[in-house]
Design a protein around this motif. Structure first.
Motif, PDB file in Angstrom:
ATOM      1  N   PRO A 193       2.887 -29.929  14.919  1.00  0.00           N
ATOM      2  CA  PRO A 193       2.549 -28.555  14.523  1.00  0.00           C
ATOM      3  C   PRO A 193       2.984 -27.522  15.559  1.00  0.00           C
ATOM      4  O   PRO A 193       2.166 -26.843  16.181  1.00  0.00           O
ATOM      5  CB  PRO A 193       1.026 -28.616  14.388  1.00  0.00           C
ATOM      6  N   LYS A 194       4.285 -27.382  15.713  1.00  0.00           N
ATOM      7  CA  LYS A 194       4.825 -26.471  16.707  1.00  0.00           C
ATOM      8  C   LYS A 194       5.236 -25.154  16.053  1.00  0.00           C
ATOM      9  O   LYS A 194       6.192 -25.129  15.264  1.00  0.00           O
ATOM     10  CB  LYS A 194       6.043 -27.093  17.393  1.00  0.00           C
ATOM     11  N   PRO A 195       4.560 -24.066  16.380  1.00  0.00           N
ATOM     12  CA  PRO A 195       4.942 -22.782  15.775  1.00  0.00           C
ATOM     13  C   PRO A 195       6.352 -22.360  16.133  1.00  0.00           C
ATOM     14  O   PRO A 195       7.002 -21.645  15.369  1.00  0.00           O
ATOM     15  CB  PRO A 195       3.895 -21.802  16.321  1.00  0.00           C
ATOM     16  N   GLU A 196       6.854 -22.822  17.288  1.00  0.00           N
ATOM     17  CA  GLU A 196       8.203 -22.435  17.676  1.00  0.00           C
ATOM     18  C   GLU A 196       9.265 -23.008  16.732  1.00  0.00           C
ATOM     19  O   GLU A 196      10.360 -22.452  16.603  1.00  0.00           O
ATOM     20  CB  GLU A 196       8.505 -22.859  19.113  1.00  0.00           C
ATOM     21  N   LEU A 197       8.951 -24.111  16.053  1.00  0.00           N
ATOM     22  CA  LEU A 197       9.882 -24.642  15.062  1.00  0.00           C
ATOM     23  C   LEU A 197       9.989 -23.704  13.864  1.00  0.00           C
ATOM     24  O   LEU A 197      11.088 -23.438  13.357  1.00  0.00           O
ATOM     25  CB  LEU A 197       9.444 -26.033  14.612  1.00  0.00           C
ATOM     26  N   VAL A 198       8.840 -23.228  13.399  1.00  0.00           N
ATOM     27  CA  VAL A 198       8.829 -22.282  12.277  1.00  0.00           C
ATOM     28  C   VAL A 198       9.546 -20.995  12.666  1.00  0.00           C
ATOM     29  O   VAL A 198      10.358 -20.453  11.903  1.00  0.00           O
ATOM     30  CB  VAL A 198       7.382 -21.995  11.835  1.00  0.00           C
ATOM     31  N   ASP A 199       9.272 -20.500  13.868  1.00  0.00           N
ATOM     32  CA  ASP A 199       9.905 -19.260  14.318  1.00  0.00           C
ATOM     33  C   ASP A 199      11.420 -19.417  14.442  1.00  0.00           C
ATOM     34  O   ASP A 199      12.190 -18.538  14.033  1.00  0.00           O
ATOM     35  CB  ASP A 199       9.317 -18.829  15.663  1.00  0.00           C
ATOM     36  N   ALA A 200      11.858 -20.546  15.016  1.00  0.00           N
ATOM     37  CA  ALA A 200      13.293 -20.775  15.170  1.00  0.00           C
ATOM     38  C   ALA A 200      13.972 -20.890  13.814  1.00  0.00           C
ATOM     39  O   ALA A 200      15.078 -20.375  13.605  1.00  0.00           O
ATOM     40  CB  ALA A 200      13.536 -22.030  16.008  1.00  0.00           C
ATOM     41  N   TRP A 201      13.323 -21.568  12.887  1.00  0.00           N
ATOM     42  CA  TRP A 201      13.862 -21.695  11.529  1.00  0.00           C
ATOM     43  C   TRP A 201      14.020 -20.310  10.894  1.00  0.00           C
ATOM     44  O   TRP A 201      15.081 -19.978  10.353  1.00  0.00           O
ATOM     45  CB  TRP A 201      12.944 -22.571  10.693  1.00  0.00           C
ATOM     46  N   VAL A 209      13.678 -18.133   4.725  1.00  0.00           N
ATOM     47  CA  VAL A 209      12.467 -17.833   5.487  1.00  0.00           C
ATOM     48  C   VAL A 209      11.273 -18.541   4.859  1.00  0.00           C
ATOM     49  O   VAL A 209      11.117 -18.567   3.628  1.00  0.00           O
ATOM     50  CB  VAL A 209      12.232 -16.310   5.548  1.00  0.00           C
ATOM     51  N   ILE A 210      10.426 -19.144   5.707  1.00  0.00           N
ATOM     52  CA  ILE A 210       9.258 -19.877   5.231  1.00  0.00           C
ATOM     53  C   ILE A 210       8.355 -18.955   4.416  1.00  0.00           C
ATOM     54  O   ILE A 210       8.038 -17.833   4.814  1.00  0.00           O
ATOM     55  CB  ILE A 210       8.460 -20.469   6.409  1.00  0.00           C
ATOM     56  N   GLY A 211       7.905 -19.454   3.263  1.00  0.00           N
ATOM     57  CA  GLY A 211       7.084 -18.667   2.351  1.00  0.00           C
ATOM     58  C   GLY A 211       7.875 -18.282   1.121  1.00  0.00           C
ATOM     59  O   GLY A 211       9.104 -18.381   1.073  1.00  0.00           O
ATOM     60  N   GLU A 293      -2.161 -23.248  11.279  1.00  0.00           N
ATOM     61  CA  GLU A 293      -2.145 -22.197  12.298  1.00  0.00           C
ATOM     62  C   GLU A 293      -0.732 -21.974  12.836  1.00  0.00           C
ATOM     63  O   GLU A 293      -0.402 -20.871  13.279  1.00  0.00           O
ATOM     64  CB  GLU A 293      -3.092 -22.561  13.439  1.00  0.00           C
ATOM     65  N   ALA A 294       0.110 -23.005  12.805  1.00  0.00           N
ATOM     66  CA  ALA A 294       1.492 -22.895  13.266  1.00  0.00           C
ATOM     67  C   ALA A 294       2.423 -22.330  12.195  1.00  0.00           C
ATOM     68  O   ALA A 294       3.601 -22.107  12.471  1.00  0.00           O
ATOM     69  CB  ALA A 294       2.001 -24.261  13.713  1.00  0.00           C
ATOM     70  N   GLY A 295       1.911 -22.122  10.993  1.00  0.00           N
ATOM     71  CA  GLY A 295       2.726 -21.550   9.930  1.00  0.00           C
ATOM     72  C   GLY A 295       3.247 -22.545   8.915  1.00  0.00           C
ATOM     73  O   GLY A 295       4.103 -22.198   8.101  1.00  0.00           O
ATOM     74  N   ALA A 334       1.973 -16.541   7.169  1.00  0.00           N
ATOM     75  CA  ALA A 334       1.896 -15.126   7.563  1.00  0.00           C
ATOM     76  C   ALA A 334       1.298 -15.038   8.970  1.00  0.00           C
ATOM     77  O   ALA A 334       0.143 -14.728   9.171  1.00  0.00           O
ATOM     78  CB  ALA A 334       1.047 -14.355   6.573  1.00  0.00           C
ATOM     79  N   ARG A 335       2.115 -15.342   9.946  1.00  0.00           N
ATOM     80  CA  ARG A 335       1.678 -15.431  11.335  1.00  0.00           C
ATOM     81  C   ARG A 335       2.663 -14.664  12.199  1.00  0.00           C
ATOM     82  O   ARG A 335       3.872 -14.654  11.966  1.00  0.00           O
ATOM     83  CB  ARG A 335       1.654 -16.914  11.764  1.00  0.00           C
ATOM     84  N   GLU A 336       2.134 -13.994  13.199  1.00  0.00           N
ATOM     85  CA  GLU A 336       3.016 -13.288  14.131  1.00  0.00           C
ATOM     86  C   GLU A 336       3.860 -14.306  14.891  1.00  0.00           C
ATOM     87  O   GLU A 336       3.321 -15.267  15.457  1.00  0.00           O
ATOM     88  CB  GLU A 336       2.195 -12.454  15.120  1.00  0.00           C
TER      89      GLU A 336
END
Length: 340
Positions: A193-201, A209-211, A293-295, A334-336
């Motif tokens: 559960p790494k948020p940086e993976l979602v952000d990088a994607w 874009v996720i979502g 929480e990680a998106g 929906a996460r910063e």
């Protein structure tokens, strides 16, 4: 709304049991099911490794609405990417549009069996990129010729092709494969559960874009047991202690004996620190929480122990899903993003 899935883990159950488990997962309310595609189990004590694509064909006929996904198929060593495209198209037709093709760069444990060696990670990523290009082209229809560094395709065409295509999920562990391959896939797949993976994607040119239809699909092992934490921990240690090695180790070891040796000093307490063990459903919810929480939009649960699946589905699945859905946000993505 976050979706919660069930893992049909081929390493811990035979083919007929896996079909039964899929039927149970659908009847007890799971939102989707994923299936591993391995030639070998991680540890000898797991004891199984049926051919995933045959089982998925049977599951497609035994279920009616449950979305299905490979988690994941390596399209570069045991299978030529042109064959993977054909298999995916056929399964999409058999499932009436319920299939997502999850792809990744694979593990030595499963891919070395064809005698082609095990390439360096940078080569594996290059092979995966070419495989994605081939699979995409074939699933788009028409006659495909491809002359790459690693793969060639000569006048290939898929004759039985689903009208709406086959969505592709891409397993990622870091930024290198995201940068190289995300634009060729539809969904992100990851086991951490790494948020940086979602952000990088989301920041990659050409990536969806996720979502709003694009998913970030995670997976987490659990060891639910109605009797005690000790029984659940013992089972998790027996069958899942390899999990403590991390991806850099797990991708390169070639045999079950290698995993036995690499994990022989992992203690039951070490396993219990990373895997929720026992009857406490709230503890499982807390372990899943980092994914949303990680998106991540989707999380597949792995109940450890082939002989525990029926009890888990009958006794724990529905109350656990209710708790998870109560806690998960409506829009987990929906996460910063993390600031650089």
């Amino acid at each position: 709304m976050t979706s919660f899935g069930y893992t049909l883990m081929t390493e811990q159950a035979g083919p007929r049991s896996l079909v039964d488990h899929a039927v149970g997962a659908e009847s007890h309310g799971f939102d989707f099911a994923v299936m591993s595609d391995h030639y070998s189990p991680w540890l000898e004590s797991q004891g199984h490794a049926p051919y995933a694509w045959s089982v998925l064909g049977a599951v497609a006929q035994a279920t009616s609405e449950l979305p299905l996904m490979t988690y994941v198929t390596c399209p570069t060593m045991r299978y030529h990417p042109a064959v993977v495209a054909q298999k995916a198209a056929t399964l999409q037709l058999l499932s009436r549009g319920r299939f997502t093709l999850g792809l990744g760069s694979g593990e030595n444990l499963n891919e070395h069996t064809v005698g082609a060696g095990w390439p360096h990670v940078s080569t594996r990523h290059a092979m995966l990129e070419e495989a994605l290009e081939i699979i995409r082209a074939l699933l788009d229809g028409g006659l495909v010729d491809y002359d790459g560094e690693h793969f060639q395709v000569d006048a290939a065409r898929i004759w039985d092709l689903p009208d709406d295509g086959v969505p592709i999920g891409l397993a990622v562990g870091g930024p290198a494969v995201i940068e190289r391959c995300a634009a060729l896939a539809d969904h992100l797949v990851a086991t951490e559960p790494k948020p940086e993976l979602v952000d990088a994607w989301n920041a990659t040119d050409g990536a969806h874009v996720i979502g709003n239809g694009t998913r970030a699909v995670g997976q987490i092992p659990i060891s639910w047991d109605p009797s005690s934490v000790e029984a659940a921990t013992e089972r998790a240690h027996d069958q899942f202690r390899w999990f403590a090695g991390g991806w850099s180790v797990n991708s390169d070891l070639p045999t079950t004996a290698g995993f036995e040796g690499a994990s022989k000093y992992v203690r039951p307490g070490d396993v219990a620190e990373s895997i929720p063990c026992g009857p406490d459903l709230d503890a499982i919810v807390d372990a899943v929480r980092p994914f949303w929480e990680a998106g991540f939009t989707d999380v597949a649960l792995v109940q450890i122990g082939g002989d525990t699946q029926e009890a888990f589905l009958e006794q724990a699945a529905e109350p656990l899903l209710e708790k998870l859905r109560e806690e998960a946000p409506d829009r987990p993505w929906a996460r910063e993003p993390i600031s650089s």
